[in-house]
Design a protein around this motif. Structure first.
Motif, PDB file in Angstrom:
ATOM      1  N   ALA A 248      65.034  30.274  29.308  1.00 50.50           N
ATOM      2  CA  ALA A 248      66.278  31.029  29.150  1.00 50.50           C
ATOM      3  C   ALA A 248      66.010  32.510  29.381  1.00 50.50           C
ATOM      4  O   ALA A 248      64.912  33.012  29.119  1.00 50.50           O
ATOM      5  N   THR A 249      67.030  33.200  29.895  1.00 46.50           N
ATOM      6  CA  THR A 249      66.983  34.655  30.053  1.00 46.50           C
ATOM      7  C   THR A 249      68.275  35.238  29.476  1.00 46.50           C
ATOM      8  O   THR A 249      69.306  34.553  29.392  1.00 46.50           O
ATOM      9  N   TRP A 250      68.205  36.511  29.098  1.00 49.80           N
ATOM     10  CA  TRP A 250      69.386  37.158  28.503  1.00 49.80           C
ATOM     11  C   TRP A 250      69.245  38.656  28.615  1.00 49.80           C
ATOM     12  O   TRP A 250      68.133  39.199  28.568  1.00 49.80           O
ATOM     13  N   ALA A 257      65.650  39.802  27.371  1.00 48.52           N
ATOM     14  CA  ALA A 257      64.653  38.875  26.830  1.00 48.52           C
ATOM     15  C   ALA A 257      64.577  37.639  27.706  1.00 48.52           C
ATOM     16  O   ALA A 257      65.524  37.309  28.416  1.00 48.52           O
ATOM     17  N   TYR A 258      63.438  36.992  27.649  1.00 54.01           N
ATOM     18  CA  TYR A 258      63.315  35.668  28.253  1.00 54.01           C
ATOM     19  C   TYR A 258      62.325  34.845  27.441  1.00 54.01           C
ATOM     20  O   TYR A 258      61.441  35.371  26.775  1.00 54.01           O
ATOM     21  N   VAL A 259      62.520  33.530  27.501  1.00 57.83           N
ATOM     22  CA  VAL A 259      61.691  32.618  26.728  1.00 57.83           C
ATOM     23  C   VAL A 259      61.486  31.355  27.553  1.00 57.83           C
ATOM     24  O   VAL A 259      62.386  30.925  28.288  1.00 57.83           O
ATOM     25  N   ASP A 260      60.301  30.783  27.482  1.00 55.44           N
ATOM     26  CA  ASP A 260      60.055  29.505  28.131  1.00 55.44           C
ATOM     27  C   ASP A 260      59.151  28.649  27.253  1.00 55.44           C
ATOM     28  O   ASP A 260      58.320  29.147  26.504  1.00 55.44           O
ATOM     29  N   TRP A 261      59.364  27.362  27.357  1.00 59.30           N
ATOM     30  CA  TRP A 261      58.563  26.371  26.646  1.00 59.30           C
ATOM     31  C   TRP A 261      58.070  25.365  27.665  1.00 59.30           C
ATOM     32  O   TRP A 261      58.836  24.921  28.530  1.00 59.30           O
ATOM     33  N   VAL A 262      56.804  25.025  27.593  1.00 63.72           N
ATOM     34  CA  VAL A 262      56.212  24.080  28.531  1.00 63.72           C
ATOM     35  C   VAL A 262      55.601  22.919  27.751  1.00 63.72           C
ATOM     36  O   VAL A 262      54.809  23.136  26.826  1.00 63.72           O
ATOM     37  N   HIS A 263      55.977  21.714  28.120  1.00 64.13           N
ATOM     38  CA  HIS A 263      55.287  20.516  27.648  1.00 64.13           C
ATOM     39  C   HIS A 263      54.691  19.837  28.873  1.00 64.13           C
ATOM     40  O   HIS A 263      55.407  19.511  29.819  1.00 64.13           O
ATOM     41  N   THR A 272      45.139  10.334  27.467  1.00 67.98           N
ATOM     42  CA  THR A 272      46.268  11.143  27.920  1.00 67.98           C
ATOM     43  C   THR A 272      46.320  12.384  27.038  1.00 67.98           C
ATOM     44  O   THR A 272      46.418  12.282  25.816  1.00 67.98           O
ATOM     45  N   VAL A 273      46.228  13.552  27.678  1.00 67.85           N
ATOM     46  CA  VAL A 273      46.190  14.818  26.946  1.00 67.85           C
ATOM     47  C   VAL A 273      47.500  15.560  27.155  1.00 67.85           C
ATOM     48  O   VAL A 273      47.959  15.722  28.293  1.00 67.85           O
ATOM     49  N   SER A 274      48.103  16.005  26.071  1.00 66.84           N
ATOM     50  CA  SER A 274      49.335  16.786  26.152  1.00 66.84           C
ATOM     51  C   SER A 274      49.061  18.244  25.796  1.00 66.84           C
ATOM     52  O   SER A 274      48.092  18.561  25.088  1.00 66.84           O
ATOM     53  N   TYR A 275      49.915  19.115  26.301  1.00 68.70           N
ATOM     54  CA  TYR A 275      49.830  20.551  26.037  1.00 68.70           C
ATOM     55  C   TYR A 275      51.246  21.033  25.736  1.00 68.70           C
ATOM     56  O   TYR A 275      52.206  20.648  26.406  1.00 68.70           O
ATOM     57  N   ASP A 276      51.364  21.894  24.736  1.00 68.87           N
ATOM     58  CA  ASP A 276      52.652  22.501  24.412  1.00 68.87           C
ATOM     59  C   ASP A 276      52.452  24.004  24.265  1.00 68.87           C
ATOM     60  O   ASP A 276      51.502  24.451  23.611  1.00 68.87           O
ATOM     61  N   ALA A 277      53.363  24.770  24.857  1.00 69.86           N
ATOM     62  CA  ALA A 277      53.248  26.231  24.762  1.00 69.86           C
ATOM     63  C   ALA A 277      54.629  26.848  24.765  1.00 69.86           C
ATOM     64  O   ALA A 277      55.533  26.392  25.480  1.00 69.86           O
ATOM     65  N   LEU A 278      54.779  27.892  23.978  1.00 70.91           N
ATOM     66  CA  LEU A 278      56.019  28.656  23.890  1.00 70.91           C
ATOM     67  C   LEU A 278      55.695  30.123  24.117  1.00 70.91           C
ATOM     68  O   LEU A 278      54.719  30.642  23.561  1.00 70.91           O
ATOM     69  N   GLY A 279      56.479  30.779  24.934  1.00 71.06           N
ATOM     70  CA  GLY A 279      56.290  32.202  25.168  1.00 71.06           C
ATOM     71  C   GLY A 279      57.625  32.923  25.147  1.00 71.06           C
ATOM     72  O   GLY A 279      58.652  32.381  25.586  1.00 71.06           O
ATOM     73  N   ALA A 280      57.652  34.142  24.618  1.00 71.65           N
ATOM     74  CA  ALA A 280      58.879  34.929  24.556  1.00 71.65           C
ATOM     75  C   ALA A 280      58.545  36.401  24.762  1.00 71.65           C
ATOM     76  O   ALA A 280      57.537  36.900  24.253  1.00 71.65           O
ATOM     77  N   VAL A 281      59.382  37.088  25.526  1.00 72.17           N
ATOM     78  CA  VAL A 281      59.202  38.515  25.802  1.00 72.17           C
ATOM     79  C   VAL A 281      60.556  39.205  25.661  1.00 72.17           C
ATOM     80  O   VAL A 281      61.573  38.704  26.160  1.00 72.17           O
ATOM     81  N   PRO A 293      66.711  40.899  32.701  1.00 72.66           N
ATOM     82  CA  PRO A 293      65.515  40.093  32.433  1.00 72.66           C
ATOM     83  C   PRO A 293      64.768  39.803  33.726  1.00 72.66           C
ATOM     84  O   PRO A 293      65.366  39.542  34.767  1.00 72.66           O
ATOM     85  N   LEU A 294      63.446  39.893  33.687  1.00 71.74           N
ATOM     86  CA  LEU A 294      62.618  39.568  34.844  1.00 71.74           C
ATOM     87  C   LEU A 294      63.044  40.350  36.081  1.00 71.74           C
ATOM     88  O   LEU A 294      63.197  39.813  37.172  1.00 71.74           O
ATOM     89  N   SER A 295      63.227  41.642  35.896  1.00 70.70           N
ATOM     90  CA  SER A 295      63.654  42.464  37.022  1.00 70.70           C
ATOM     91  C   SER A 295      63.045  43.854  36.915  1.00 70.70           C
ATOM     92  O   SER A 295      62.908  44.408  35.825  1.00 70.70           O
ATOM     93  N   TYR A 296      62.686  44.394  38.060  1.00 69.97           N
ATOM     94  CA  TYR A 296      62.160  45.752  38.136  1.00 69.97           C
ATOM     95  C   TYR A 296      63.248  46.741  37.728  1.00 69.97           C
ATOM     96  O   TYR A 296      64.410  46.591  38.095  1.00 69.97           O
ATOM     97  N   ILE A 297      62.887  47.759  36.966  1.00 69.80           N
ATOM     98  CA  ILE A 297      63.848  48.768  36.534  1.00 69.80           C
ATOM     99  C   ILE A 297      63.895  49.896  37.563  1.00 69.80           C
ATOM    100  O   ILE A 297      62.877  50.548  37.840  1.00 69.80           O
ATOM    101  N   VAL A 298      65.062  50.132  38.138  1.00 67.58           N
ATOM    102  CA  VAL A 298      65.253  51.223  39.098  1.00 67.58           C
ATOM    103  C   VAL A 298      65.797  52.436  38.340  1.00 67.58           C
ATOM    104  O   VAL A 298      66.876  52.362  37.748  1.00 67.58           O
ATOM    105  N   PRO A 299      65.079  53.550  38.327  1.00 71.29           N
ATOM    106  CA  PRO A 299      65.520  54.706  37.534  1.00 71.29           C
ATOM    107  C   PRO A 299      66.843  55.286  38.040  1.00 71.29           C
ATOM    108  O   PRO A 299      67.036  55.463  39.242  1.00 71.29           O
ATOM    109  N   LYS A 300      67.736  55.561  37.110  1.00 66.96           N
ATOM    110  CA  LYS A 300      68.952  56.287  37.459  1.00 66.96           C
ATOM    111  C   LYS A 300      68.643  57.752  37.752  1.00 66.96           C
ATOM    112  O   LYS A 300      69.298  58.382  38.593  1.00 66.96           O
TER     113      LYS A 300
END
Length: 392
Positions: A248-250, A257-263, A272-281, A293-300
């Motif tokens: 998700a992004t907002w 902000a953005y957040v992602d979860w990976v399973h 069988t090996v599983s991995y779970d990870a959550l990240g938020a910025v 979100p996820l974009s370069y800031i262009v100075p005014k």
């Protein structure tokens, strides 16, 4: 044809814009320092290095046909990052073939120079950065709904995605939408929700095990499987490998902000090996511009000391946690020197964008590790990275 030069690159294009050839430049130089204690095996507490010294060439032919090649010369080697060509088949349908960004989440589809931190979230560490194959993508409802579907060779986290190791192919699909984009500007207008997934099978070899290698922001391996380059001492992927990635992004006003979860899951021999990870910025623009979100800031107000303009400042914070399933450790498949079962990171940073195309990113990350069943614990990592970046 006319010559063009500016923030979007240098090159030539036809008067109607149907034909275009542009050259883009990316240079990133880093100062990296391990604070408190440097990790085992690291000889220097701080170092300077050139992370990227890359050229990107993009071309347009008859407006509908496009191509891109992105080559990195840093660290004394030549690395082909992107090489693709594409054609618009219909308004919501574009076909791309070649090597491209891994199309499973919004962050993985974002060029690294746009990220507010110096790297991806801890969740995205579980995902390949790029893969090679073909992709269909489009935006059926402009500004509201888009999709990606790709058939590729199949890549592993921590690897470049160049080689075709086995006969299997990977299917990746993603949808991403902004359900409230039709509303007048408000807190929900820029909310984006997406989900991506992938599936393949692997037949790894000693030369190419096809298993993930996970590294810290300081470049140190914190999780890997046994690999001594012998058949007896090397773990290889055998069977299904799949991932599911909600994200998700907002943004609203100066906040984003953005957040992602990976399973993810890998078959390794009989386990069988599983991995779970959550990240938020989260990020906050300190100088009045609207955040994206996820974009370069262009100075005014680009840097101009005579007018008292300093450019744009961005405050960034984030956190993440990654957990490796206990079956990997019970099966004795993990490299003891890089066997962290749980990895947690907290970080913050301050970025300065004096003019469009120039950025100075300062990020600090505190990463700590938990081992499995009393195994030796990896020391905490405290790393400061200051990056100077030019991208045009």
């Amino acid at each position: 044809m006319v010559a063009v030069a500016g923030p979007s690159g240098f090159g030539v294009e036809s008067a109607d814009g149907d034909y275009r050839l542009r050259l883009h430049w990316l240079l990133q130089t880093d100062y990296q320092a391990f604070l408190v204690d440097r990790p085992p095996g690291v000889t220097a507490s701080s170092t300077f290095n050139v992370r990227f010294a890359a050229l990107q060439m993009s071309a347009v032919v008859a407006r509908r046909f496009r191509s891109q090649m992105f080559v990195d010369f840093a660290q004394g080697r030549l690395t082909l990052l992107d090489a693709w060509l594409e054609v618009d088949l219909a308004r919501p349908l574009t076909l791309r073939v070649g090597k491209f960004l891994y199309p499973i989440s919004e962050e993985r589809l974002t060029p690294g120079i746009w990220l507010p931190f110096v790297s991806t979230t801890l969740a995205s560490v579980l995902l390949p950065a790029r893969d090679t194959g073909l992709q269909l993508y489009g935006e059926p409802i402009p500004g509201v709904l888009k999709y990606n579907v790709a058939l590729t060779n199949g890549g592993s986290a921590g690897l470049l995605g160049d080689a075709d190791i086995d006969a299997h192919r990977e299917l990746t699909a993603r949808v991403f939408g902004r359900p409230f984009a039709w509303l007048s500007p408000g807190p929900l207008t820029k909310l984006g929700l997406g989900i991506g997934a992938s599936y393949t099978e692997h037949d790894g070899t000693v030369a190419a095990p096809e298993l993930p290698i996970l590294r810290t922001y300081g470049g140190q391996t914190f999780f890997a499987y046994k690999n001594d380059r012998t058949a007896a001492g090397t773990m290889t992927a055998r069977g299904a490998a799949w991932r599911i990635v909600p994200h998700a992004t907002w943004a609203f006003g100066p906040v984003a902000a953005y957040v992602d979860w990976v399973h993810a899951s890998d078959d390794i021999g009989t386990a069988t090996v599983s991995y779970d990870a959550l990240g938020a910025v989260a990020s906050l623009v300190l100088t009045g511009e609207d955040a994206e979100p996820l974009s370069y800031i262009v100075p005014k107000r680009p840097l101009d000391l005579a007018k008292g303009h300093l450019g744009t400042f961005l405050l960034v914070g984030g956190a993440g946690r990654l957990i490796v399933g206990s079956s990997a450790f019970r099966a004795g498949a993990v490299d003891p020197s890089a066997g962290s079962r749980i990895t947690t990171v907290y970080g913050g940073g301050l970025n300065w964008y004096p003019v469009r195309g120039i950025a100075m990113l300062g990020s600090f990350g505190h990463m700590f590790f938990e081992s499995f069943a009393g195994a030796p614990i990896r020391p905490d990592e405290n790393v400061l990275i200051v990056r100077m970046q030019m991208a045009i």
